[in-house]
Design a protein around this motif. Structure first.
Motif, mmCIF file in Angstrom:
data_model
loop_
_atom_site.group_PDB
_atom_site.id
_atom_site.type_symbol
_atom_site.label_atom_id
_atom_site.label_comp_id
_atom_site.label_asym_id
_atom_site.label_seq_id
_atom_site.Cartn_x
_atom_site.Cartn_y
_atom_site.Cartn_z
ATOM 1 N N PRO A 163 0.780 -1.241 0.000
ATOM 2 C CA PRO A 163 0.000 0.000 0.000
ATOM 3 C C PRO A 163 0.813 1.294 0.000
ATOM 4 C CG PRO A 163 0.145 -0.844 2.227
ATOM 5 C CD PRO A 163 0.856 -1.851 1.354
ATOM 6 N N LEU A 164 2.151 1.210 0.130
ATOM 7 C CA LEU A 164 2.918 2.426 0.402
ATOM 8 C C LEU A 164 2.785 3.492 -0.685
ATOM 9 C CD1 LEU A 164 4.764 3.957 2.274
ATOM 10 C CD2 LEU A 164 6.731 2.777 1.243
ATOM 11 N N ALA A 165 2.908 3.116 -1.958
ATOM 12 C CA ALA A 165 2.802 4.109 -3.033
ATOM 13 C C ALA A 165 1.452 4.828 -2.981
ATOM 14 C CB ALA A 165 3.006 3.443 -4.386
ATOM 15 N N GLY A 166 0.390 4.074 -2.737
ATOM 16 C CA GLY A 166 -0.935 4.674 -2.632
ATOM 17 C C GLY A 166 -1.064 5.570 -1.409
ATOM 18 N N GLN A 167 -0.454 5.179 -0.317
ATOM 19 C CA GLN A 167 -0.488 6.007 0.888
ATOM 20 C C GLN A 167 0.211 7.344 0.654
ATOM 21 O OE1 GLN A 167 1.366 3.216 3.567
ATOM 22 N NE2 GLN A 167 -0.595 2.567 4.443
ATOM 23 N N ILE A 168 1.311 7.321 -0.073
ATOM 24 C CA ILE A 168 2.027 8.566 -0.364
ATOM 25 C C ILE A 168 1.134 9.511 -1.161
ATOM 26 C CG2 ILE A 168 3.971 9.567 -1.628
ATOM 27 C CD1 ILE A 168 5.529 6.978 -0.955
ATOM 28 N N LEU A 169 0.483 9.000 -2.200
ATOM 29 C CA LEU A 169 -0.406 9.840 -3.017
ATOM 30 C C LEU A 169 -1.573 10.372 -2.187
ATOM 31 C CD1 LEU A 169 -0.546 7.766 -6.325
ATOM 32 C CD2 LEU A 169 0.532 10.001 -6.018
ATOM 33 N N THR A 170 -2.128 9.519 -1.334
ATOM 34 C CA THR A 170 -3.258 9.936 -0.495
ATOM 35 C C THR A 170 -2.854 11.063 0.448
ATOM 36 O OG1 THR A 170 -4.292 7.743 -0.587
ATOM 37 C CG2 THR A 170 -4.895 9.165 1.264
ATOM 38 N N CYS A 171 -1.688 10.949 1.055
ATOM 39 C CA CYS A 171 -1.219 11.990 1.974
ATOM 40 C C CYS A 171 -0.877 13.275 1.225
ATOM 41 C CB CYS A 171 -0.012 11.501 2.764
ATOM 42 S SG CYS A 171 -0.392 10.200 3.952
ATOM 43 N N MET A 172 -0.325 13.151 0.010
ATOM 44 C CA MET A 172 -0.074 14.335 -0.813
ATOM 45 C C MET A 172 -1.388 15.061 -1.116
ATOM 46 S SD MET A 172 2.746 13.096 -3.638
ATOM 47 C CE MET A 172 4.471 12.814 -3.236
ATOM 48 N N GLU A 173 -2.413 14.295 -1.420
ATOM 49 C CA GLU A 173 -3.717 14.894 -1.714
ATOM 50 C C GLU A 173 -4.308 15.565 -0.480
ATOM 51 O OE1 GLU A 173 -7.363 15.909 -3.649
ATOM 52 O OE2 GLU A 173 -5.276 15.577 -4.284
ATOM 53 N N ALA A 174 -4.121 14.943 0.676
ATOM 54 C CA ALA A 174 -4.635 15.539 1.915
ATOM 55 C C ALA A 174 -4.005 16.902 2.162
ATOM 56 C CB ALA A 174 -4.354 14.605 3.092
ATOM 57 N N VAL A 175 -2.697 17.000 1.896
ATOM 58 C CA VAL A 175 -2.004 18.282 2.070
ATOM 59 C C VAL A 175 -2.502 19.297 1.054
ATOM 60 C CG1 VAL A 175 0.240 19.427 1.937
ATOM 61 C CG2 VAL A 175 0.039 17.221 3.094
ATOM 62 N N ALA A 176 -2.633 18.866 -0.207
ATOM 63 C CA ALA A 176 -3.077 19.787 -1.259
ATOM 64 C C ALA A 176 -4.498 20.286 -1.003
ATOM 65 C CB ALA A 176 -3.004 19.094 -2.616
ATOM 66 N N SER A 177 -5.349 19.430 -0.474
ATOM 67 C CA SER A 177 -6.747 19.807 -0.240
ATOM 68 C C SER A 177 -6.898 20.842 0.869
ATOM 69 C CB SER A 177 -7.573 18.559 0.109
ATOM 70 O OG SER A 177 -7.593 17.662 -0.982
ATOM 71 N N ARG A 178 -5.926 20.853 1.771
ATOM 72 C CA ARG A 178 -6.001 21.817 2.872
ATOM 73 C C ARG A 178 -5.988 23.256 2.365
ATOM 74 N NH1 ARG A 178 -1.325 19.478 6.966
ATOM 75 N NH2 ARG A 178 -2.438 17.612 7.699
ATOM 76 N N ASP B 196 9.192 -5.346 -2.257
ATOM 77 C CA ASP B 196 7.974 -6.086 -1.906
ATOM 78 C C ASP B 196 7.352 -6.580 -3.223
ATOM 79 O OD1 ASP B 196 5.419 -6.960 -1.213
ATOM 80 O OD2 ASP B 196 5.138 -5.403 0.300
ATOM 81 N N PRO B 197 7.341 -7.898 -3.449
ATOM 82 C CA PRO B 197 6.863 -8.418 -4.739
ATOM 83 C C PRO B 197 5.345 -8.466 -4.884
ATOM 84 C CG PRO B 197 7.514 -10.231 -3.313
ATOM 85 C CD PRO B 197 7.853 -8.957 -2.568
ATOM 86 N N ARG B 198 4.609 -8.061 -3.865
ATOM 87 C CA ARG B 198 3.143 -8.112 -3.941
ATOM 88 C C ARG B 198 2.617 -7.084 -4.951
ATOM 89 N NH1 ARG B 198 1.085 -6.802 1.825
ATOM 90 N NH2 ARG B 198 2.823 -5.316 1.664
ATOM 91 N N PRO B 199 1.352 -7.204 -5.350
ATOM 92 C CA PRO B 199 0.736 -6.190 -6.215
ATOM 93 C C PRO B 199 0.739 -4.821 -5.531
ATOM 94 C CG PRO B 199 -0.606 -8.173 -6.164
ATOM 95 C CD PRO B 199 0.443 -8.346 -5.114
ATOM 96 N N ILE B 200 0.759 -3.772 -6.326
ATOM 97 C CA ILE B 200 0.704 -2.405 -5.806
ATOM 98 C C ILE B 200 -0.751 -2.059 -5.504
ATOM 99 C CG2 ILE B 200 1.245 0.012 -6.284
ATOM 100 C CD1 ILE B 200 3.260 -1.020 -8.379
ATOM 101 N N GLU B 201 -0.990 -1.500 -4.315
ATOM 102 C CA GLU B 201 -2.355 -1.199 -3.882
ATOM 103 C C GLU B 201 -2.592 0.319 -3.899
ATOM 104 O OE1 GLU B 201 -2.987 -2.912 -0.032
ATOM 105 O OE2 GLU B 201 -1.847 -4.710 -0.544
ATOM 106 N N PHE B 202 -3.616 0.742 -4.628
ATOM 107 C CA PHE B 202 -4.015 2.145 -4.643
ATOM 108 C C PHE B 202 -5.448 2.266 -4.137
ATOM 109 C CE2 PHE B 202 -0.793 2.204 -8.083
ATOM 110 C CZ PHE B 202 0.032 3.195 -7.584
ATOM 111 N N THR B 203 -5.683 3.250 -3.290
ATOM 112 C CA THR B 203 -7.049 3.580 -2.900
ATOM 113 C C THR B 203 -7.536 4.707 -3.810
ATOM 114 O OG1 THR B 203 -6.366 5.259 -1.299
ATOM 115 C CG2 THR B 203 -6.524 2.990 -0.509
#
Length: 388
Positions: free
Chosen positions: A264-279, A302-309
């Protein structure tokens, strides 16, 4: 005559040398061995290098072992000519179709002494000099290569000091250059306590760039803070997302380079970036902020699939980033500038440190493989192919 001079003198009488080879058979078996190969004669624009140092990088492991199940790894042969075998799962063979039944040389980069040179001026100028190289097939005692693919190391620089002069340094510089060219002002890096991550930190401190460093333990966070990192986020902490959001707010980082890949890390980074931008958004939009956010995946720890929310709005991008594609994109002239910076800061910004130096046979010992495939922070192995 010192040890290096004796070695070079002996080279002139040799006709063959050892080279590490990786073979994946169509039947699903990996075979890694040392093979005796003829030492080639340089063409006009080529040099023959006695390889004295070549690192085991994460990017080398994919070619070395492919998708083999390392729990099935077995050793045979003799101590000086080991042969490794392992099972490759049938599900992985289709993706490996391009290399099946082909014995392939391994090793992206290395360094050593030029012992023979073609008659071109550029080649002759390197004769007897210590150079760093890129171009594959470095896990070998000798490497024939174009003079233009060599980096002349400053006087007093050893092969070990120059062995990692390409992959990690140019990747770190490439990340900063990509950030600048795409209009971002700060960046995020994951697995940031790695050898590459520490180089990137030094670049950012020297160039005045804000860096958000994501690590996987409190110990790694402490290591980077002691080196001057200001914005370090520990992904193992309960408040990681709060740490990350605050660091993104403090720096304004809108581009990230992710070595982890899966999960989930790549998706978490994008989500947190969006949270900052929305402020700071002055007008509400159901499509999210208009701030563009980018995550580049450049590794696969991490060889698992990449998870994006779906919490990053609609103004973002995710894709792969590869050093060789980047260098081709910027062109030879700009790439040469980056290489020159590496050469001038090889013992400072781009210094690499190794936990162990091994010979070619030792690199194929089961206990050695177990150590370097862990990819642990602070554990970087160097091969000296001519170590006997």
């Amino acid at each position: 005559m010192d040890e290096q001079e004796v070695g070079v003198a002996d080279d002139k009488t040799k006709t063959t040398g050892l080279e590490l080879r990786s073979l994946i058979k169509s039947g699903g078996e990996l075979e890694v061995s040392l093979q005796e190969v003829a030492i080639p004669t340089p063409g006009a624009d080529q040099v023959l290098v006695r390889v004295e140092a070549t690192p085991i990088n994460p990017s080398d492991l994919g070619l070395l072992f492919g998708a083999a199940d390392l729990t099935t790894l077995k050793a045979s042969g003799s101590p000086d000519r080991p042969v490794l075998t392992a099972t490759v799962p049938p599900s992985a063979l289709k993706a490996l179709a391009g290399r099946l039944d082909q014995s392939m040389p391994v090793g992206n980069e290395g360094a050593g002494t030029v012992i023979k040179a073609g008659n071109a001026v550029a080649a002759q100028s390197l004769l007897g000099k210590t150079v760093a190289m890129i171009g594959g097939a470095m896990y070998a005692q000798y490497r024939l290569i174009k003079a233009s693919d060599c980096l002349l190391l400053p006087i007093g620089t050893t092969a070990a000091e120059g062995a990692s002069a390409f992959i990690n340094p140019l990747t770190a510089l490439g990340m900063v250059e990509t950030m600048r060219r795409e209009g971002h002002k700060a960046l995020v890096h994951t697995a940031a306590a790695s050898n590459l991550g520490q180089m990137l930190l030094k670049i950012c401190l020297k160039d005045g760039i804000d860096l958000v460093a994501i690590v996987r333990s409190a110990q790694q966070a402490k290591l980077l803070r002691e080196q001057g990192a200001k914005h370090v986020c520990d992904s193992s902490a309960a408040d990681f997302l709060e740490q990350l959001t605050q660091a993104l707010s403090d720096t304004g980082a809108t581009i990230a380079f992710d070595a982890i890949g899966g999960g989930p890390l790549a998706g978490q980074i994008l989500t947190c970036m969006e949270a900052v931008a929305s402020r700071s958004a002055k007008v509400y939009s159901r499509y999210g902020s208009s701030v563009y956010k980018q995550v580049y995946i450049y590794g696969s720890l991490d060889p698992r699939p990449i998870e994006f929310t779906r919490a990053a709005g609609m103004c973002w991008g995710a894709g792969g980033w590869l050093l060789f594609n980047f260098l081709q994109k910027i062109g030879a002239a700009d790439a040469a500038k980056l290489r020159q910076r590496v050469a001038s800061e090889l013992k400072t910004t781009f210094a690499s440190h190794y936990s162990r130096v091994v010979s070619l046979p030792q690199a194929l010992a089961l206990d050695t493989i177990a150590a370097y495939t862990k990819r642990a922070t602070g554990e970087k192995f160097l091969i000296d192919p001519n170590r006997g």
